[in-house]
Design a protein around this motif. Structure first.
Motif, PDB file in Angstrom:
ATOM      1  N   LEU A 136     -32.337 -62.771  68.566  1.00  0.00           N
ATOM      2  CA  LEU A 136     -31.335 -63.774  67.933  1.00  0.00           C
ATOM      3  C   LEU A 136     -32.452 -64.531  67.381  1.00  0.00           C
ATOM      4  CD1 LEU A 136     -28.926 -64.897  70.642  1.00  0.00           C
ATOM      5  CD2 LEU A 136     -28.349 -63.905  68.370  1.00  0.00           C
ATOM      6  N   VAL A 137     -33.240 -64.172  66.201  1.00  0.00           N
ATOM      7  CA  VAL A 137     -34.442 -64.531  65.610  1.00  0.00           C
ATOM      8  C   VAL A 137     -33.852 -65.425  64.143  1.00  0.00           C
ATOM      9  CG1 VAL A 137     -36.738 -64.272  64.762  1.00  0.00           C
ATOM     10  CG2 VAL A 137     -35.768 -63.093  66.842  1.00  0.00           C
ATOM     11  N   ALA A 138     -34.253 -66.624  64.274  1.00  0.00           N
ATOM     12  CA  ALA A 138     -34.057 -67.288  62.839  1.00  0.00           C
ATOM     13  C   ALA A 138     -32.487 -67.139  62.427  1.00  0.00           C
ATOM     14  CB  ALA A 138     -34.967 -66.966  61.856  1.00  0.00           C
TER      15      ALA A 138
ATOM     16  N   MET B 116     -32.885 -66.085  50.365  1.00  0.00           N
ATOM     17  CA  MET B 116     -33.678 -67.024  50.083  1.00  0.00           C
ATOM     18  C   MET B 116     -34.916 -66.826  51.009  1.00  0.00           C
ATOM     19  SD  MET B 116     -30.910 -70.385  50.000  1.00  0.00           S
ATOM     20  CE  MET B 116     -32.253 -71.644  50.245  1.00  0.00           C
ATOM     21  N   TYR B 117     -34.609 -66.198  52.309  1.00  0.00           N
ATOM     22  CA  TYR B 117     -35.690 -65.871  53.201  1.00  0.00           C
ATOM     23  C   TYR B 117     -36.352 -64.681  52.517  1.00  0.00           C
ATOM     24  CZ  TYR B 117     -37.379 -64.129  57.912  1.00  0.00           C
ATOM     25  OH  TYR B 117     -38.176 -63.910  59.055  1.00  0.00           O
ATOM     26  N   ASP B 118     -35.674 -63.688  52.064  1.00  0.00           N
ATOM     27  CA  ASP B 118     -36.493 -62.745  51.224  1.00  0.00           C
ATOM     28  C   ASP B 118     -37.461 -63.103  50.257  1.00  0.00           C
ATOM     29  OD1 ASP B 118     -36.445 -59.404  50.553  1.00  0.00           O
ATOM     30  OD2 ASP B 118     -35.718 -60.708  48.412  1.00  0.00           O
TER      31      ASP B 118
ATOM     32  N   VAL C 119     -26.712 -56.360  63.124  1.00  0.00           N
ATOM     33  CA  VAL C 119     -25.609 -57.200  62.651  1.00  0.00           C
ATOM     34  C   VAL C 119     -25.799 -58.265  61.955  1.00  0.00           C
ATOM     35  CG1 VAL C 119     -23.676 -58.494  63.817  1.00  0.00           C
ATOM     36  CG2 VAL C 119     -24.701 -56.667  65.198  1.00  0.00           C
ATOM     37  N   ASP C 120     -25.341 -58.207  60.731  1.00  0.00           N
ATOM     38  CA  ASP C 120     -25.487 -59.360  59.825  1.00  0.00           C
ATOM     39  C   ASP C 120     -24.137 -59.770  59.193  1.00  0.00           C
ATOM     40  OD1 ASP C 120     -28.369 -60.439  58.628  1.00  0.00           O
ATOM     41  OD2 ASP C 120     -26.515 -61.139  57.508  1.00  0.00           O
ATOM     42  N   ASN C 121     -23.845 -60.911  58.594  1.00  0.00           N
ATOM     43  CA  ASN C 121     -22.435 -61.005  58.039  1.00  0.00           C
ATOM     44  C   ASN C 121     -22.602 -61.381  56.540  1.00  0.00           C
ATOM     45  OD1 ASN C 121     -23.932 -63.601  57.634  1.00  0.00           O
ATOM     46  ND2 ASN C 121     -22.182 -64.854  58.002  1.00  0.00           N
TER      47      ASN C 121
ATOM     48  N   VAL D 133     -44.670 -66.612  60.050  1.00  0.00           N
ATOM     49  CA  VAL D 133     -44.776 -66.736  61.394  1.00  0.00           C
ATOM     50  C   VAL D 133     -43.588 -66.274  62.346  1.00  0.00           C
ATOM     51  CG1 VAL D 133     -46.760 -68.341  61.219  1.00  0.00           C
ATOM     52  CG2 VAL D 133     -44.261 -69.053  61.753  1.00  0.00           C
ATOM     53  N   ASN D 134     -42.447 -66.562  61.771  1.00  0.00           N
ATOM     54  CA  ASN D 134     -41.218 -66.130  62.401  1.00  0.00           C
ATOM     55  C   ASN D 134     -41.187 -64.580  62.180  1.00  0.00           C
ATOM     56  OD1 ASN D 134     -38.498 -66.363  63.486  1.00  0.00           O
ATOM     57  ND2 ASN D 134     -38.259 -65.392  61.396  1.00  0.00           N
ATOM     58  N   ARG D 135     -41.281 -63.850  61.301  1.00  0.00           N
ATOM     59  CA  ARG D 135     -41.196 -62.640  61.067  1.00  0.00           C
ATOM     60  C   ARG D 135     -42.302 -62.109  62.148  1.00  0.00           C
ATOM     61  NH1 ARG D 135     -37.301 -59.307  59.489  1.00  0.00           N
ATOM     62  NH2 ARG D 135     -38.294 -57.250  59.167  1.00  0.00           N
ATOM     63  N   ALA D 136     -43.478 -62.509  61.972  1.00  0.00           N
ATOM     64  CA  ALA D 136     -44.533 -61.827  63.008  1.00  0.00           C
ATOM     65  C   ALA D 136     -44.216 -61.990  64.482  1.00  0.00           C
ATOM     66  CB  ALA D 136     -45.924 -62.657  62.612  1.00  0.00           C
TER      67      ALA D 136
ATOM     68  N   ILE E 190     -29.027 -59.535  65.919  1.00  0.00           N
ATOM     69  CA  ILE E 190     -28.214 -60.309  65.197  1.00  0.00           C
ATOM     70  C   ILE E 190     -28.911 -61.274  64.248  1.00  0.00           C
ATOM     71  CG2 ILE E 190     -25.765 -61.555  65.354  1.00  0.00           C
ATOM     72  CD1 ILE E 190     -25.843 -60.382  68.341  1.00  0.00           C
ATOM     73  N   GLY E 191     -28.322 -60.992  63.115  1.00  0.00           N
ATOM     74  CA  GLY E 191     -28.911 -61.987  61.800  1.00  0.00           C
ATOM     75  C   GLY E 191     -30.354 -61.207  61.158  1.00  0.00           C
ATOM     76  N   THR E 192     -29.925 -59.827  61.188  1.00  0.00           N
ATOM     77  CA  THR E 192     -30.859 -58.902  60.720  1.00  0.00           C
ATOM     78  C   THR E 192     -31.953 -59.315  59.506  1.00  0.00           C
ATOM     79  OG1 THR E 192     -29.388 -57.389  61.176  1.00  0.00           O
ATOM     80  CG2 THR E 192     -31.295 -56.412  59.942  1.00  0.00           C
TER      81      THR E 192
ATOM     82  N   ASP F  42     -19.899 -61.343  62.431  1.00  0.00           N
ATOM     83  CA  ASP F  42     -20.151 -62.322  62.460  1.00  0.00           C
ATOM     84  C   ASP F  42     -20.754 -62.947  63.614  1.00  0.00           C
ATOM     85  OD1 ASP F  42     -20.417 -65.513  62.264  1.00  0.00           O
ATOM     86  OD2 ASP F  42     -19.675 -65.122  60.324  1.00  0.00           O
ATOM     87  N   LEU F  43     -21.728 -63.615  64.095  1.00  0.00           N
ATOM     88  CA  LEU F  43     -22.359 -64.278  64.963  1.00  0.00           C
ATOM     89  C   LEU F  43     -21.254 -65.041  65.868  1.00  0.00           C
ATOM     90  CD1 LEU F  43     -24.531 -64.645  67.297  1.00  0.00           C
ATOM     91  CD2 LEU F  43     -25.647 -66.029  65.665  1.00  0.00           C
ATOM     92  N   ARG F  44     -20.325 -65.735  64.823  1.00  0.00           N
ATOM     93  CA  ARG F  44     -19.731 -66.607  65.534  1.00  0.00           C
ATOM     94  C   ARG F  44     -18.382 -65.735  66.081  1.00  0.00           C
ATOM     95  NH1 ARG F  44     -19.270 -69.863  59.811  1.00  0.00           N
ATOM     96  NH2 ARG F  44     -19.601 -67.561  59.231  1.00  0.00           N
TER      97      ARG F  44
HETATM   98  C1  LIG Z   1     -33.562 -66.381  58.107  1.00  0.00           C
HETATM   99  S1  LIG Z   1     -32.895 -64.480  58.235  1.00  0.00           S
HETATM  100  C2  LIG Z   1     -33.743 -64.043  59.640  1.00  0.00           C
HETATM  101  C3  LIG Z   1     -33.776 -62.604  59.550  1.00  0.00           C
HETATM  102  C4  LIG Z   1     -34.468 -61.848  60.673  1.00  0.00           C
HETATM  103  N1  LIG Z   1     -33.935 -62.060  61.951  1.00  0.00           N
HETATM  104  C5  LIG Z   1     -35.921 -62.329  60.857  1.00  0.00           C
HETATM  105  O1  LIG Z   1     -36.218 -63.318  61.592  1.00  0.00           O
HETATM  106  O2  LIG Z   1     -36.823 -61.814  60.201  1.00  0.00           O
HETATM  107  C6  LIG Z   1     -31.323 -65.075  58.744  1.00  0.00           C
HETATM  108  C7  LIG Z   1     -30.346 -64.022  58.793  1.00  0.00           C
HETATM  109  O3  LIG Z   1     -29.105 -64.331  59.466  1.00  0.00           O
HETATM  110  C8  LIG Z   1     -27.943 -63.877  58.942  1.00  0.00           C
HETATM  111  N2  LIG Z   1     -27.045 -64.640  59.114  1.00  0.00           N
HETATM  112  C9  LIG Z   1     -26.642 -66.180  59.068  1.00  0.00           C
HETATM  113  N3  LIG Z   1     -25.484 -66.470  59.902  1.00  0.00           N
HETATM  114  C10 LIG Z   1     -25.094 -65.370  60.225  1.00  0.00           C
HETATM  115  C11 LIG Z   1     -23.677 -65.292  60.948  1.00  0.00           C
HETATM  116  N4  LIG Z   1     -23.091 -66.164  61.231  1.00  0.00           N
HETATM  117  N5  LIG Z   1     -23.720 -63.986  61.600  1.00  0.00           N
HETATM  118  C12 LIG Z   1     -24.497 -62.808  61.493  1.00  0.00           C
HETATM  119  N6  LIG Z   1     -25.535 -63.221  60.575  1.00  0.00           N
HETATM  120  C13 LIG Z   1     -25.634 -64.399  60.163  1.00  0.00           C
HETATM  121  C14 LIG Z   1     -28.356 -64.123  57.474  1.00  0.00           C
HETATM  122  O4  LIG Z   1     -27.407 -63.307  56.684  1.00  0.00           O
HETATM  123  C15 LIG Z   1     -29.701 -63.664  57.391  1.00  0.00           C
HETATM  124  O5  LIG Z   1     -29.625 -62.186  57.123  1.00  0.00           O
END
Ligand SMILES: C[S@@+](CC[C@H](N)C(=O)[O-])C[C@H]1O[C@@H](n2cnc3c(N)ncnc32)[C@H](O)[C@@H]1O
Length: 282
Positions: free
Chosen positions: A172-174, A34-36, A117-119, A68-71, A91-93, A145-147
């Motif tokens: 740990l962005v978004a 969805m973010y993509d 790292v991404d889940n 703006v988050n990406r920037a 984490i959350g690539t 997983d971040l959890r």
């Molecule tokens: C909105 S995107 C943000 C991508 C990038 N960090 C940015 O800000 O441009 C959120 C990312 O977090 C990942 N994500 C969500 N929950 C997660 C979890 N529990 N563990 C690892 N990754 C997670 C999603 O799969 C997604 O790729």
């Protein structure tokens, strides 16, 4: 006349173990895809677009918030690299797009090392294809997983690139707004911060409903209830708590476009609902 037969061909060397299948679950919306879609990418499916369009119908600035988050991510990585950080744990690539962490970091410091790292398996599929290491800098992508912060920090693949005795940049962005209160987002970040040596930095952004009229944010995030992860906006004090024990750097915790802006600000920048900050571990 003797008949010519081709040389016998050696059988292909298939591994004994079956290759792991990647379960993309295209019938259900995924936050990464969805973010993509918000960012104008092509790595999304009808289910992702449908939920994203529902969110956009309530909050048309969702695309702008993603931008703006990406920037912010890019400015924060540049700042970390410029201040001497040479190893990053992101984490959350997200699905790779323009200006990924390793590209920004390696522009400043070609020897920078990045572990993503991404889940979400789709992130891995795309990231592995696109995020090749450079001659000097190295890049790795792992599915975790971040959890499970301990699993990340103790992962052999992470430790191959990241030396936890040297300052590192934790990103740990978004991502934390996909962690429910029941999963203990603050405790997760505490575990990660404990693993950081002194001088490490943490860049973090998080959605908020602080600037929205009552009920608006709830409606905007409702489509995520039908995605693989819900979306939980948090208040300023709750986001500030993630930085406990770190020294927040200038300009503190602000909405993302106001974090060290380097260009023109979007309209109503000060009420765009995403907080951002950078902290240093003393
Ligand atoms: C909105 S995107 C943000 C991508 C990038 N960090 C940015 O800000 O441009 C959120 C990312 O977090 C990942 N994500 C969500 N929950 C997660 C979890 N529990 N563990 C690892 N990754 C997670 C999603 O799969 C997604 O790729």
């Amino acid at each position: 006349m003797s008949q010519q037969f081709p040389e016998p061909v050696e059988p292909l060397d298939f591994p004994d173990e079956p290759l792991p299948l990647v379960e993309l679950r295209t019938e259900i919306g995924h936050p990464a895809r969805m973010y993509d879609y918000y960012l104008g990418g092509k790595d999304n499916f009808p289910a992702d677009r449908e939920l994203a369009e529902q969110a956009l119908a309530v909050e048309p600035r969702t695309r702008l918030i993603a931008q703006v988050n990406r920037a912010f991510l890019q400015r924060a990585v540049r700042a970390m690299a410029a201040s001497g950080i040479r190893q990053f744990l992101d984490i959350g690539t997200g699905i790779p797009t323009a200006g990924n962490t390793h590209e920004v970091a390696q522009e400043v410091a070609p020897d920078a090392r990045v572990v993503y790292v991404d889940n979400d398996p789709i992130v891995l599929v795309h990231a592995r294809a696109l995020m090749s290491s450079t001659q000097e800098g190295r890049t790795t992508v792992i599915q975790e997983d971040l959890r499970s912060p301990e699993a990340i920090v103790n992962s052999a693949e992470v430790r191959e690139l990241i030396d936890f005795d040297q300052p590192l940049g934790l990103i740990l962005v978004a991502v934390l707004h996909f962690i429910t209160d029941a999963d203990g987002p603050h405790e997760i970040v505490e575990r990660l911060k404990e693993a950081l040596p002194s001088g490490s930095q943490m860049a973090l952004s998080h959605l908020t409903a602080d600037f929205a009229p009552p009920g608006h944010a709830e409606r905007a995030v409702a489509p995520y209830q039908r995605a693989t992860a819900p979306l939980i906006p948090r208040s300023r004090p709750a986001v500030e708590r993630f930085f406990t024990g770190l020294e927040l750097q200038e300009p503190g915790l602000v909405v993302a476009p106001l974090w060290r802006p380097d260009g023109e600000l979007p309209p109503d920048a000060e009420i765009l609902g995403i907080y951002a900050g950078l902290g240093v571990k003393p």
